[in-house]
Design a protein around this motif. Structure first.
Motif, PDB file in Angstrom:
ATOM      1  N   LYS A   1      40.698  43.045  30.603  1.00 32.43           N
ATOM      2  CA  LYS A   1      39.325  42.530  30.721  1.00 32.43           C
ATOM      3  C   LYS A   1      38.647  42.487  29.365  1.00 32.43           C
ATOM      4  CE  LYS A   1      35.127  42.879  33.497  1.00 32.43           C
ATOM      5  NZ  LYS A   1      34.452  43.576  34.622  1.00 32.43           N
TER       6      LYS A   1
ATOM      7  N   THR B   1      40.255  39.462  27.436  1.00 32.87           N
ATOM      8  CA  THR B   1      40.129  38.102  27.966  1.00 32.87           C
ATOM      9  C   THR B   1      38.835  37.830  28.712  1.00 32.87           C
ATOM     10  OG1 THR B   1      41.132  38.627  30.125  1.00 32.87           O
ATOM     11  CG2 THR B   1      42.633  38.114  28.294  1.00 32.87           C
TER      12      THR B   1
ATOM     13  N   GLN C   1      38.537  38.640  31.786  1.00 37.03           N
ATOM     14  CA  GLN C   1      38.973  38.395  33.157  1.00 37.03           C
ATOM     15  C   GLN C   1      39.357  39.713  33.832  1.00 37.03           C
ATOM     16  OE1 GLN C   1      41.996  35.047  32.923  1.00 37.03           O
ATOM     17  NE2 GLN C   1      41.326  35.149  30.800  1.00 37.03           N
ATOM     18  N   ASP C   2      38.887  39.901  35.053  1.00 36.26           N
ATOM     19  CA  ASP C   2      39.188  41.099  35.827  1.00 36.26           C
ATOM     20  C   ASP C   2      40.389  40.817  36.716  1.00 36.26           C
ATOM     21  OD1 ASP C   2      39.256  43.430  37.283  1.00 36.26           O
ATOM     22  OD2 ASP C   2      37.229  43.260  38.095  1.00 36.26           O
ATOM     23  N   THR C   3      41.485  41.541  36.508  1.00 40.00           N
ATOM     24  CA  THR C   3      42.706  41.280  37.272  1.00 40.00           C
ATOM     25  C   THR C   3      42.765  42.044  38.589  1.00 40.00           C
ATOM     26  OG1 THR C   3      43.867  42.999  36.029  1.00 40.00           O
ATOM     27  CG2 THR C   3      44.036  40.745  35.198  1.00 40.00           C
TER      28      THR C   3
ATOM     29  N   ARG D   1      41.817  42.161  42.069  1.00 39.92           N
ATOM     30  CA  ARG D   1      41.285  41.139  42.969  1.00 39.92           C
ATOM     31  C   ARG D   1      41.112  41.635  44.396  1.00 39.92           C
ATOM     32  NH1 ARG D   1      45.998  39.495  45.456  1.00 39.92           N
ATOM     33  NH2 ARG D   1      47.887  40.089  44.309  1.00 39.92           N
TER      34      ARG D   1
ATOM     35  N   ALA E   1      45.875  36.922  34.742  1.00 38.74           N
ATOM     36  CA  ALA E   1      44.867  36.387  33.833  1.00 38.74           C
ATOM     37  C   ALA E   1      45.603  35.510  32.821  1.00 38.74           C
ATOM     38  CB  ALA E   1      44.110  37.523  33.135  1.00 38.74           C
TER      39      ALA E   1
ATOM     40  N   ARG F   1      47.724  28.600  26.730  1.00 40.32           N
ATOM     41  CA  ARG F   1      47.397  29.827  27.451  1.00 40.32           C
ATOM     42  C   ARG F   1      48.672  30.580  27.817  1.00 40.32           C
ATOM     43  NH1 ARG F   1      42.842  27.572  31.770  1.00 40.32           N
ATOM     44  NH2 ARG F   1      41.109  27.396  30.269  1.00 40.32           N
TER      45      ARG F   1
ATOM     46  N   HIS G   1      46.874  28.352  35.801  1.00 37.33           N
ATOM     47  CA  HIS G   1      45.606  28.999  35.427  1.00 37.33           C
ATOM     48  C   HIS G   1      44.409  28.215  35.980  1.00 37.33           C
ATOM     49  CE1 HIS G   1      48.148  31.413  32.973  1.00 37.33           C
ATOM     50  NE2 HIS G   1      48.397  30.462  32.110  1.00 37.33           N
ATOM     51  N   SER G   2      44.541  27.826  37.253  1.00 39.06           N
ATOM     52  CA  SER G   2      43.483  27.137  38.019  1.00 39.06           C
ATOM     53  C   SER G   2      43.263  25.691  37.607  1.00 39.06           C
ATOM     54  CB  SER G   2      42.149  27.899  37.934  1.00 39.06           C
ATOM     55  OG  SER G   2      42.290  29.208  38.458  1.00 39.06           O
TER      56      SER G   2
END
Length: 322
Positions: free
Chosen positions: A25, A28, A30-32, A34, A50, A59, A233-234
């Motif tokens: 986090k 990046t 981003q919180d992994t 979930r 992430a 990425r 990655h979305s």
């Protein structure tokens, strides 16, 4: 520094509560974690995901693994695809039981790119940091990660994060995907239903690319499915592969009980085997030798199964490595 990496997977490893998820986090944003249970308990239970953006915009996928011994099978499902590991050792705890276990796993997987990250550096004085460095050097000796750089960081204050980012870029510069051979394979680590879209599966891709509209085979069942759409990655893409984290929306999978351990593969792969030859190394931490005809728990790709080890050596056993 300009990166020339193709695609790569960064993974975490280390004992529970040694700051793996907090580190990702901090790196990046981003919180992994979930799952609701992970939020409530404050520990990682399953794999988290992430990405890390390299200087050229590529990425690198990130797989954050749980550190608790009860979830070692989840750790193994994520570790199979790691190209560069961020191995955490907390400054206050130092080397702990899962530190050694995770390092043994990475050694057996042949992971050679790694960075030992001394986390929670804000909780220790310089003398303690030196002690932890010595512990890491001793533990890594004789493994594939011997001599890997050691960087101390604090996910709270941000100290050391820039140095860590620079080392990640340095290690991945010029990296060529080590699994970018053969036809497309995707060991599944997740399979779920999205309302209005149907079955979605995720995993770390191996081999050639997969494209929208391509027919794939489910192994070991042999069932056929087709790729409706692909995300990395979305982001929606027309093709993916070569050590990327991939999500596939499938058609024809509605009646299949897809799960972690299944493999999606090029339709030309139409056979599975129940036996294979392998070189075995028994790590020093093992309590006894592996004897011929022993039942073992086998982890391969993201799959877990029961197998039987037939030792071909004349001694009929493989002793722990000294």
């Amino acid at each position: 520094m300009a990166s020339t990496v193709t695609h790569a997977i960064i993974g975490t490893a280390g004992h529970i509560d040694h700051g793996k998820t907090a580190l990702i986090k901090a790196l990046t944003g981003q919180d992994t974690d979930r799952l609701k249970e992970e939020k409530e308990r404050g520990i990682s239970i399953d794999l988290g995901f992430a990405y890390f953006t390299l200087p050229d915009g590529i990425r690198a996928g990130i797989v954050d693994v749980p550190g608790h011994e009860r979830f070692i099978r989840n750790m193994l499902a994520g570790a199979h695809g790691i190209d560069l590991v961020l191995f955490t050792v907390a400054a206050d705890d130092g080397v702990m039981p899962q530190t050694e276990e995770h390092l043994d796993i990475l050694h057996l997987l042949g992971t050679r790119r790694g960075i030992f990250v001394i986390t929670k550096a804000d909780l220790a004085d310089p003398a303690r940091i030196r002690d932890v460095r010595d512990e890491i050097e001793l533990l890594a000796d004789g493994t594939t990660l011997a001599g890997a750089p050691v960087i101390e960081v604090s996910s709270i204050t941000g100290a050391g994060l820039d140095a860590l980012r620079a080392e990640i870029v340095r290690q991945l510069d010029g990296f060529q995907a080590r699994r970018a051979t053969g036809v497309f394979r995707l060991p599944l680590d997740r399979a779920f239903v999205i309302k209005g879209h149907g079955i979605v599966v995720t995993g770390t891709a191996m081999g050639a690319e997969v494209r929208v509209g391509q027919k794939l085979r489910v192994l070991p069942s042999g069932a056929e499915v087709r790729v409706r759409s692909i995300q990395v990655h979305s982001d929606s893409v027309e093709s993916a592969g070569l050590c990327q984290r991939v999500a596939l929306n499938l058609t024809g999978a509605e009646k299949l009980d897809l799960a972690r351990g299944d493999v999606l593969a090029d339709e030309r792969l139409d056979a599975a085997t129940a036996r294979f030859d392998a070189w075995l190394e028994i790590r020093p931490a093992a309590k006894r030798a592996l004897k011929n005809n022993t039942r073992v728990r086998l982890f391969i790709g993201t799959a877990e199964t029961i197998a039987r080890a037939i030792v071909l050596d004349d001694s009929g056993a493989i002793a722990p490595k000294a």
